[in-house]
Motif scaffolding. Structure first.
Motif, PDB file in Angstrom:
ATOM      1  N   VAL A 117      12.266   6.169   3.871  1.00 21.30           N
ATOM      2  CA  VAL A 117      12.226   6.266   2.418  1.00 21.30           C
ATOM      3  C   VAL A 117      13.591   6.744   1.934  1.00 21.30           C
ATOM      4  O   VAL A 117      14.107   7.756   2.426  1.00 21.30           O
ATOM      5  CB  VAL A 117      11.120   7.225   1.944  1.00 21.30           C
ATOM      6  CG1 VAL A 117      11.120   7.329   0.422  1.00 21.30           C
ATOM      7  CG2 VAL A 117       9.763   6.765   2.457  1.00 21.30           C
ATOM      8  N   ASP A 118      14.141   6.011   0.970  1.00 17.07           N
ATOM      9  CA  ASP A 118      15.462   6.334   0.418  1.00 17.07           C
ATOM     10  C   ASP A 118      15.302   6.652  -1.069  1.00 17.07           C
ATOM     11  O   ASP A 118      14.745   5.850  -1.829  1.00 17.07           O
ATOM     12  CB  ASP A 118      16.416   5.146   0.611  1.00 17.07           C
ATOM     13  CG  ASP A 118      17.831   5.485   0.162  1.00 17.07           C
ATOM     14  OD1 ASP A 118      18.121   6.688  -0.007  1.00 17.07           O
ATOM     15  OD2 ASP A 118      18.636   4.546  -0.034  1.00 17.07           O
ATOM     16  N   ILE A 119      15.784   7.819  -1.510  1.00 15.64           N
ATOM     17  CA  ILE A 119      15.684   8.257  -2.897  1.00 15.64           C
ATOM     18  C   ILE A 119      17.100   8.469  -3.431  1.00 15.64           C
ATOM     19  O   ILE A 119      17.868   9.245  -2.856  1.00 15.64           O
ATOM     20  CB  ILE A 119      14.858   9.546  -3.029  1.00 15.64           C
ATOM     21  CG1 ILE A 119      13.457   9.344  -2.458  1.00 15.64           C
ATOM     22  CG2 ILE A 119      14.798   9.993  -4.482  1.00 15.64           C
ATOM     23  CD1 ILE A 119      12.627  10.592  -2.448  1.00 15.64           C
ATOM     24  N   ARG A 120      17.426   7.764  -4.511  1.00 11.57           N
ATOM     25  CA  ARG A 120      18.747   7.876  -5.128  1.00 11.57           C
ATOM     26  C   ARG A 120      18.606   8.003  -6.646  1.00 11.57           C
ATOM     27  O   ARG A 120      17.619   7.560  -7.220  1.00 11.57           O
ATOM     28  CB  ARG A 120      19.612   6.651  -4.800  1.00 11.57           C
ATOM     29  CG  ARG A 120      19.992   6.544  -3.325  1.00 11.57           C
ATOM     30  CD  ARG A 120      20.939   5.380  -3.113  1.00 11.57           C
ATOM     31  NE  ARG A 120      21.337   5.240  -1.721  1.00 11.57           N
ATOM     32  CZ  ARG A 120      22.180   4.313  -1.270  1.00 11.57           C
ATOM     33  NH1 ARG A 120      22.697   3.425  -2.115  1.00 11.57           N
ATOM     34  NH2 ARG A 120      22.496   4.263   0.010  1.00 11.57           N
ATOM     35  N   GLU A 125       0.829  -1.211   0.000  1.00 14.46           N
ATOM     36  CA  GLU A 125       0.000   0.000   0.000  1.00 14.46           C
ATOM     37  C   GLU A 125       0.860   1.258   0.000  1.00 14.46           C
ATOM     38  O   GLU A 125       0.573   2.227  -0.724  1.00 14.46           O
ATOM     39  CB  GLU A 125      -0.940   0.001   1.202  1.00 14.46           C
ATOM     40  CG  GLU A 125      -2.021  -1.075   1.159  1.00 14.46           C
ATOM     41  CD  GLU A 125      -1.485  -2.435   1.580  1.00 14.46           C
ATOM     42  OE1 GLU A 125      -0.268  -2.515   1.902  1.00 14.46           O
ATOM     43  OE2 GLU A 125      -2.255  -3.405   1.573  1.00 14.46           O
ATOM     44  N   ARG A 126       1.897   1.247   0.829  1.00 16.83           N
ATOM     45  CA  ARG A 126       2.748   2.445   0.913  1.00 16.83           C
ATOM     46  C   ARG A 126       3.517   2.665  -0.382  1.00 16.83           C
ATOM     47  O   ARG A 126       3.709   3.813  -0.814  1.00 16.83           O
ATOM     48  CB  ARG A 126       3.722   2.303   2.076  1.00 16.83           C
ATOM     49  CG  ARG A 126       3.044   2.292   3.437  1.00 16.83           C
ATOM     50  CD  ARG A 126       4.078   2.266   4.557  1.00 16.83           C
ATOM     51  NE  ARG A 126       4.948   3.436   4.467  1.00 16.83           N
ATOM     52  CZ  ARG A 126       6.060   3.594   5.224  1.00 16.83           C
ATOM     53  NH1 ARG A 126       6.395   2.630   6.079  1.00 16.83           N
ATOM     54  NH2 ARG A 126       6.789   4.663   5.122  1.00 16.83           N
ATOM     55  N   SER A 127       3.951   1.577  -1.046  1.00 18.69           N
ATOM     56  CA  SER A 127       4.694   1.740  -2.295  1.00 18.69           C
ATOM     57  C   SER A 127       3.804   2.323  -3.385  1.00 18.69           C
ATOM     58  O   SER A 127       4.231   3.179  -4.169  1.00 18.69           O
ATOM     59  CB  SER A 127       5.278   0.399  -2.738  1.00 18.69           C
ATOM     60  OG  SER A 127       4.239  -0.533  -2.989  1.00 18.69           O
ATOM     61  N   GLN A 128       2.526   1.885  -3.445  1.00 20.14           N
ATOM     62  CA  GLN A 128       1.617   2.442  -4.432  1.00 20.14           C
ATOM     63  C   GLN A 128       1.342   3.915  -4.174  1.00 20.14           C
ATOM     64  O   GLN A 128       1.276   4.736  -5.096  1.00 20.14           O
ATOM     65  CB  GLN A 128       0.307   1.658  -4.435  1.00 20.14           C
ATOM     66  CG  GLN A 128       0.450   0.218  -4.935  1.00 20.14           C
ATOM     67  CD  GLN A 128      -0.860  -0.545  -4.888  1.00 20.14           C
ATOM     68  OE1 GLN A 128      -1.890   0.028  -4.471  1.00 20.14           O
ATOM     69  NE2 GLN A 128      -0.835  -1.821  -5.289  1.00 20.14           N
ATOM     70  N   LEU A 132       3.365   6.039  -2.585  1.00 19.82           N
ATOM     71  CA  LEU A 132       4.574   6.802  -2.900  1.00 19.82           C
ATOM     72  C   LEU A 132       4.777   6.942  -4.401  1.00 19.82           C
ATOM     73  O   LEU A 132       5.185   8.001  -4.885  1.00 19.82           O
ATOM     74  CB  LEU A 132       5.791   6.117  -2.271  1.00 19.82           C
ATOM     75  CG  LEU A 132       5.898   6.176  -0.747  1.00 19.82           C
ATOM     76  CD1 LEU A 132       7.079   5.354  -0.252  1.00 19.82           C
ATOM     77  CD2 LEU A 132       6.045   7.629  -0.282  1.00 19.82           C
ATOM     78  N   ALA A 133       4.451   5.871  -5.134  1.00 23.35           N
ATOM     79  CA  ALA A 133       4.603   5.937  -6.581  1.00 23.35           C
ATOM     80  C   ALA A 133       3.672   6.983  -7.184  1.00 23.35           C
ATOM     81  O   ALA A 133       4.055   7.745  -8.071  1.00 23.35           O
ATOM     82  CB  ALA A 133       4.338   4.561  -7.196  1.00 23.35           C
ATOM     83  N   GLY A 134       2.435   7.032  -6.695  1.00 27.90           N
ATOM     84  CA  GLY A 134       1.510   8.019  -7.205  1.00 27.90           C
ATOM     85  C   GLY A 134       1.943   9.444  -6.891  1.00 27.90           C
ATOM     86  O   GLY A 134       1.874  10.331  -7.740  1.00 27.90           O
ATOM     87  N   GLU A 135       2.355   9.664  -5.635  1.00 28.27           N
ATOM     88  CA  GLU A 135       2.796  11.007  -5.256  1.00 28.27           C
ATOM     89  C   GLU A 135       4.048  11.418  -6.022  1.00 28.27           C
ATOM     90  O   GLU A 135       4.188  12.571  -6.443  1.00 28.27           O
ATOM     91  CB  GLU A 135       3.046  11.059  -3.745  1.00 28.27           C
ATOM     92  CG  GLU A 135       1.800  10.912  -2.893  1.00 28.27           C
ATOM     93  CD  GLU A 135       0.864  12.086  -3.108  1.00 28.27           C
ATOM     94  OE1 GLU A 135       1.362  13.206  -3.372  1.00 28.27           O
ATOM     95  OE2 GLU A 135      -0.367  11.900  -3.032  1.00 28.27           O
TER      96      GLU A 135
END
Length: 385
Positions: A258-261, A228-231, A233-236
């Motif tokens: 959450v890690d963004i690279r 649920e959280r991945s979906q 985050l993907a939408g946002e």
């Protein structure tokens, strides 16, 4: 007893369709020195590497213009008018336009072919044209001085061309086992192939890394809500990127670990400056032109040294020696067609590669040395008497 045996599985069919090249100039990687194939290869080298193309054009321009001097001044004036106005094909006029196309083929292909076209009645020369070296062949005779220029006939078969005396053929540095000459670009296809691989790789890397891609990693901490959280985050994240394209600024807020690279940011980028310069040094050495004349700023100064000027002058003089017999044949034939029996001398424009100040200083030093030599000779003569 069984009269047959069970056959094994059939062998896999060989691959028939293969990739022809890794960059647009794939011909450079499969270099095979064939006579007609060489010309296409060398033209591909010029198209692939602008430095090579610029070097050949500069050599053609620096070869300069040509005139002819005759003992009969009336014949000389008429010959000058002919050399200035003779049609050279493709909308070009003058012997210098013909020599530019002729020399271009000579430097690129190692040989050049031309034709003197007589006018009706054989009392004048209607045009002087250069042709495609791919369309002719050379057949050697019984002795080293005899050869025949062959071309395709109406059926496409190669045979001797009818008017050999009107054809012009010049090889560049011919070897003992071949009458076709050697191109100025011989030895460059291997280096050009490496250079194209480097440039192609640089383009691919920029295509991949220039358009930045992100990797968003979400750690749920073991509560089972990763999907649920991945979906979410993907939408946002997608909406944030779309707003960025439209010019607005939108912040991305996430809860949790959450890690963004940036994908590929840790990969080192190969330095291409050193290998590219090493290859271009070989190219410049082959052409004999100083690097700064080709737009390569390798030295702190932008002036041509006297050694470089002498070497370049020697190269241009050698090119002129190769073209002089062609000009002599054209001029001599024109003089004989018009009834002139005088001799002629081909004269080229002066090669000026130095500054006027340097030329004046050199002339001053020569005159000073001459003056001192005269004074010393006079003093020695006075002592003896």
């Amino acid at each position: 007893m069984k009269w047959f045996q069970k056959r094994g599985s059939p062998a896999a069919a060989p691959v028939q369709l293969r990739e022809t090249g890794h960059h647009p100039f794939g011909l450079l990687g499969g270099y095979v020195p064939l006579r007609s194939g060489e010309t296409r290869l060398y033209r591909a080298v010029r198209e692939a590497v602008p430095v090579v193309d610029a070097a050949i054009y500069k050599l053609i321009r620096m070869a300069g213009g040509v005139t002819a001097a005759c003992s009969d001044k009336t014949a000389e004036r008429a010959l000058e008018e002919f050399l200035r106005t003779v049609p050279a094909g493709r909308g070009q006029y003058g012997i210098n336009a013909f020599l530019e196309g002729y020399l271009d083929s000579l430097l690129t292909c190692g040989r050049a072919i031309g034709e003197i076209v007589p006018a009706a009645g054989n009392r004048d020369i209607a045009a002087v044209l250069w042709g495609r070296v791919e369309d002719v062949e050379i057949r050697e005779g019984d002795n080293p001085l005899a050869f025949v220029i062959c071309g395709p006939d109406e059926q496409g078969r190669m045979g001797p061309l009818p008017y050999q005396d009107l054809l012009l053929f010049t090889p560049l540095n011919p070897e003992a086992d071949s009458p076709y000459g050697v191109s100025l670009l011989r030895g460059l296809p291997f280096l050009t192939d490496i250079l194209m691989k480097i440039y192609h790789t640089i383009g691919v890397n920029w295509e991949r890394c220039g358009n930045v891609r992100f990797a968003v990693t979400c750690r749920d901490g073991g509560n089972g809500q990763a999907a649920e959280r991945s979906q979410m985050l993907a939408g946002e994240w997608s909406r944030a990127m779309q707003d960025t394209k439209s010019g607005s600024v939108r912040d991305f807020v996430a809860v949790g670990d959450v890690d963004i690279r940036v994908i590929g940011a840790d990969a080192p980028v190969l330095d291409s400056q050193v290998p590219v310069r090493q290859i271009l040094e070989q190219v410049v050495a082959k052409t004999g032109i100083p690097p700064f004349m080709l737009g390569l700023s390798w030295n702190s100064t932008e002036r041509m040294s006297s050694q470089q000027a002498d070497m370049l002058t020697t190269e241009i003089t050698a090119i002129r020696r190769t073209l002089t017999p062609v000009v002599e044949r054209i001029c001599r034939l024109w003089l004989r067609m018009h009834g002139y029996t005088c001799g002629l001398e081909v004269q080229w424009e002066d090669i000026n590669l130095q500054d006027e100040v340097e030329d004046a200083r050199a002339a001053l030093y020569l005159e000073q040395a001459r003056k001192l030599r005269i004074e010393n000779d006079a003093a020695e003569t006075a002592q003896k008497t």
